[in-house]
Structure formats: C-alpha cells, structure tokens
Design an enzyme around this catalytic site. Structure first.
Site, short mmCIF file in Angstrom:
data_model
loop_
_atom_site.label_atom_id
_atom_site.label_comp_id
_atom_site.label_asym_id
_atom_site.label_seq_id
_atom_site.Cartn_x
_atom_site.Cartn_y
_atom_site.Cartn_z
N GLU A 274 0.82 -1.23 0.00
CA GLU A 274 0.00 0.00 0.00
C GLU A 274 0.85 1.27 0.00
O GLU A 274 0.60 2.19 0.79
CB GLU A 274 -0.95 -0.01 1.20
CG GLU A 274 -1.96 -1.12 1.13
CD GLU A 274 -3.11 -1.01 2.14
OE1 GLU A 274 -3.03 -0.17 3.06
OE2 GLU A 274 -4.09 -1.75 1.99
N GLU B 126 -5.47 -8.37 -0.46
CA GLU B 126 -6.22 -8.05 0.77
C GLU B 126 -7.66 -7.78 0.36
O GLU B 126 -7.90 -6.88 -0.45
CB GLU B 126 -5.66 -6.82 1.49
CG GLU B 126 -4.35 -7.05 2.20
CD GLU B 126 -3.89 -5.84 3.03
OE1 GLU B 126 -4.73 -5.11 3.60
OE2 GLU B 126 -2.66 -5.64 3.09
O1 AHR Z 1 -5.28 -5.76 6.96
C1 AHR Z 1 -5.19 -4.62 7.75
C2 AHR Z 1 -4.44 -3.50 7.06
O2 AHR Z 1 -5.18 -3.04 5.98
C3 AHR Z 1 -3.11 -3.86 6.43
O3 AHR Z 1 -2.07 -3.80 7.34
C4 AHR Z 1 -2.94 -2.83 5.38
O4 AHR Z 1 -2.20 -3.28 4.29
C5 AHR Z 1 -4.35 -2.43 5.02
O5 AHR Z 1 -4.54 -1.08 5.07
#
Ligand code: AHR
Length: 530
Positions: free
Chosen positions: A196, A318
């Site tokens: 990210e 994610e």
């Molecule tokens: O999964 C929780 C958080 O969400 C992670 O650390 C990050 O990559 C995202 O913002």
C-alpha cells in the site's frame, strides 16, 4: 361427446398456460461448457497473517498456551486453518512491513530485539519471524508469500532477505540461514514489492513515480539473487478523497511492466449505515475495479518486453469486510481490528469469491485479510476458538471450487442502490442493476459447481438451472450458509451461522429447479455429461 372436446381442450390450455406462467416467473441460470472464462488458480484461496493485534501472537502462535504444540503453534487454530485449505499466506504485513527489518526476526530467540512498531503502535517482540512462519506454512501445506519493506527499508535489505531465504549456500545471508538451523533454502516463490505505498498512512509513503523507481531497482536486485521468484507490485489501495488510484495503477504498470508478475489490489467494504441492500452489492465494486485494471494491463502489455512470460495478473491480496474496528482504540494495540462478523458479511464474502471466480482469467491470487483474530474468519481466546460467519463461504469455495470458470448467464430481478460510502473514508458508489442472484459456475472432472448468493432479504428465488450443452445426472449435493437473521453472528459457544447440508437434488435432463432461500449462500455440485 361433441361438447366434451372443447372443455378438455380449454382445461389443457389452462394447465399449459399456468405452467408456462410459473416457468416464466422463475429466474434462470444458464451454463454452457463451451463458454469459458479461464482456469481457476488455487492461489485465489489465499490468506494473510500480519504482525498485528492477536493475529500472530495469541492467534497462530502462543508459546505459553496449553493449547499449543512444542513449537508454540496453537493446535486448535491450526486445525481450523487447515479446514480453510489456504493455498498461500501473505506475511508479515500489511502496514507492519513498511517499518520492519526482517533481520530482527531471525536467529536465536534470546538475542532477538524488541522494537517499537509504528503502524499499529505496539512493541514487537520479534519472537516470531521468517523461520517460524515458513515452518507454519509447511505444516498447513500453504505457500509462504513475503512482502518486503519498501517504506523505511532499503533495496539491499530486500535483496538480503531473498538471499537468506532462497540461496543454498555461499554468500553471507545464505550461510546465516544455515547457521540458524536451516541447511536447505526455503525457496520462497512469491514476493511483493512493498505494501500500500499509495496510502498516506504507510510508513515511507511515496508517489507513484518514486515507487516505480525504488520498486524497479529492488526487483532487479531480488531477481538477480533468485531468478525464479514471482514479483507482485503494490497497486491501488487508496480510494479516499483526493487519491487518484487510476493514476497510481497506470503509472506503476507502465513503469514495472517488464519486471512484475502481478499487480496487487486491496479492497475493504463496510456497512456503517446498516443498509443491507447497499452493502451486499459491494462485491460488484471489486468486479468493476478488476475490469478497469484488466484494461490497463491489456494496454501496457502491448509495449511490454517480457519474452516467454505470462501476462501480468491481478492479486487481490487483501479483501474483506472491515468497518467496525477501523478507528481509534479499536484499531490499535493488542486487540486491534477484532471485527465480529454477521450473516450479511458472510454473503459479501461469498460475493467477493464469486466475482473472483467470474474473473478467473485475470485474477490469479486473492488473500482474505486476515487469518486469525484480526478481521478474520477464526477468533480465539485463551480457552478456544469460534468460527466466524465468514469462515463458511471461504471454506466451501476453497474445498470445492476449482477447474474452469464458466461464463454463466443469469436472468433474475434486479435492484438499484442509492449513493453510499463503500467503507469508512472511502469513495462513494452507486450500483444499478444489481442482480438478486449472484452466481458463479465452474466445471472440473465431469462435475459442475454452482455458487449462488440470494441477496434478497425476504424472498426465496425459484430458479431454473439450465445446461445448454450437457445433461445433469445423479444426485447433486447442496450446502447452504444461512442463519435466522441477516445480523446473526457466532460467538464462543454459539453458532448461529454455519454451513448446513441440504437433501440432495435428484437431477436428470438439462434443467434443475431450485428455490434459493432469502439471504443465503448456496453451493451445489453434481455430475454433468456432455
Ligand atoms: O489488513 C489490515 C491493514 O489493511 C493492512 O495492514 C494494510 O495493508 C491495510 O490497510
């Protein structure tokens, strides 16, 4: 006798009309074995374990717990994880990785140094690191997937980690691994170039152009150290006001098109206004973003120089529902991100997985974030665990849905949403023509697998499932994830939402009729002969 004929004919027509009318009202799902999307990659059933809250410490790993094995792994958690059959697990973050030095987490435990961790404001003991994670993955038969620190870390630090993991012997870090008790390399195949980096919350956040420069050089060093690795670039995660995810994605795809294998995308959705119909439409946003990035990939592939390599794929590395424990105290410290899920969240997860399967040609990896306690399908306390509602759709998919994804046709009633926020701080969206039935279909070894979410809150939807070039045969297995109410949730000692096996469906010919109950996810599997 002369008068009886017209009466019989009229009655006959009435019966026909009624049958036709009933049929016309049924929704339709049509499957055609010749109309395919692509092969499903087993890595779409991945997961994610970050040094965050109680995911690692107190979840996966607890050396003080009587429930743990001699290595410190919680045995009950491991058994539940195995039921989810995760093919690949991303580690060690997440935001955590952008201020992590992998060297802190290797070597004799007594010599490991605790560090102040800035992403989630905790003290990181470093008693769990690379080698513990690799051991865990071996025990559950998952591929480890590492993310390097592109924030506070250097490209040389990243390269050394690859050497430590993948080089058999010779150079310093390969020898260091051997000294630490691992004579054979770990051969880690998947490496992401940071996490990210488009997010202002990320340690070492940068603009797209700067990210390209750093990631490109890191990739060069990492691949020269271990040529077989697959690289994943950090694509868009930031959809907040003022962010420009399309600029980010086009810039990094252009700048890294010759060196990467995947672009990672992230999505979290929520229901802060408690609007069920808006919320259950959110998987369509994942699908829309998939198509947008697919177009960008197609464009850059025209000028890419990557002989004998696959095209760039998408890794949704994610995805989840996350909005309750996202701000303030609930997002920090030991109990950070302990989201408790309900039935509507499970339907959203089934919708995400359907969208991923429907785009199997381009989405070749997906990781539910995360595995245990932290926005997770498994929730522990010191005495045991319970399976959250979102556990069940993931389990059904991961254990059953494989093979070829079919380009399924669905004809059912639709609805529109109003404008709503996707998640806290995220962009607004409005969806038109959301089908009440959300469907994916796959085919493998003579069996067809159907995954159907009935988004309707109150009505069952009677549906004709029609095969266009094959006939159904034998008994079809049916499983349903449902619960008394859309807000039903599980807890310690209480399972309100779970998978129930339904009576088998007897199938023959080219049509099966089934009534999908309100607010349900149904999985149907059976033989189909060409
Ligand atoms: O999964 C929780 C958080 O969400 C992670 O650390 C990050 O990559 C995202 O913002």
């Amino acid at each position: 006798m002369m008068n009886a004929m017209p009466k019989i004919t009229a009655a006959f027509f009435l019966v026909c009309l009624t049958t036709l009318h009933a049929r016309a009202q049924n929704a339709r799902i049509k499957i055609d074995l010749d109309r395919t999307v692509g092969e499903i990659d087993k890595n779409i059933y991945g997961n994610f374990a970050e040094h965050l809250g109680r995911c690692i410490y107190g979840g996966i790993y607890d050396t003080l717990s009587p429930l743990s094995d001699k290595l410190g792994f919680r045995k009950d958690v491991m058994a539940a994880v195995k039921e989810l059959k995760p093919s690949i697990i991303r580690y060690p973050g997440g935001n955590f990785v952008s201020n992590y030095n992998w060297l802190d987490g290797v070597g004799p435990k007594g010599e490991r140094i605790p560090r102040l961790e800035l992403a989630w404001y905790t003290l990181e003991p470093n008693t769990f690191g690379t080698n513990e994670f690799v051991a865990y993955c071996k025990m559950i038969n998952a591929a480890p997937y590492f993310s390097v620190n592109m924030g506070t870390g250097t490209i040389e630090e990243a390269r050394r980690w690859v050497e430590y993991c993948n080089v058999k012997e010779g150079p310093f870090y390969a020898e260091l691994r051997k000294k630490h008790g691992f004579p054979e390399p770990h051969n880690i195949k998947y490496w992401s170039l940071g996490n990210e980096m488009d997010g202002t919350w990320q340690m070492g956040h940068m603009n797209a152009e700067d990210y390209v420069k750093k990631a490109r050089e890191a990739a060069k060093l990492m691949v020269r150290t271990s040529p077989e690795i697959k690289l994943i670039a950090a694509g868009s995660s930031n959809y907040r006001e003022g962010a420009d995810p399309d600029h980010w994605n086009t810039t990094i795809l252009n700048g890294l098109k010759d060196v990467i294998d995947y672009i990672a995308l992230h999505i979290y959705v929520g229901n802060p206004d408690s609007n069920y119909y808006n919320f259950v439409s959110t998987p369509l946003v994942l699908e829309q973003r998939t198509k947008i990035v697919k177009g960008m990939i197609d464009l850059v592939m025209q000028t890419a120089n990557r002989p004998n390599r696959d095209p760039i794929y998408i890794a949704w590395d994610e995805y989840n529902v996350w909005y309750r424990a996202r701000r303030g105290a609930a997002a920090q410290g030991r109990n950070a991100l302990e989201e408790k899920y309900n039935l509507e969240d499970a339907l959203v997860i089934a919708g995400f997985l359907n969208a991923i399967v429907r785009n199997a040609d381009i989405v070749k990896m997906a990781n539910m974030a995360q595995l245990v306690n932290v926005i997770a399908p498994i929730f522990t306390n010191e005495k045991g665990l319970f399976k959250q509602t979102i556990f069940y759709p993931l389990q059904l998919f991961a254990n059953n849905v494989a093979g070829t994804s079919l380009d399924v046709f669905v004809d059912c009633k639709k609805y529109n949403t109003n404008k709503f926020f996707l998640g806290l701080g995220e962009t607004t969206t409005q969806q038109t023509g959301v089908p009440y039935l959300d469907v994916s279909a796959t085919y493998k070894d003579g069996e067809v697998m159907l995954c159907v979410v009935n988004r309707h809150k109150d009505e069952a939807i009677t549906t004709d499932i029609v095969s266009q070039n094959g006939s159904f045969t034998g008994n079809f297995e049916v499983y349903e994830v449902n619960g008394p109410d859309i807000k039903s949730r599980n807890d310690f000692g209480k399972t309100a939402v779970q998978t129930a096996q339904k009576p088998p469906l007897k199938a023959s010919g080219n049509t099966i009729t089934y009534s999908f109950p309100p607010h349900s996810f149904t999985f149907i599997k059976g033989k189909m002969l060409r």
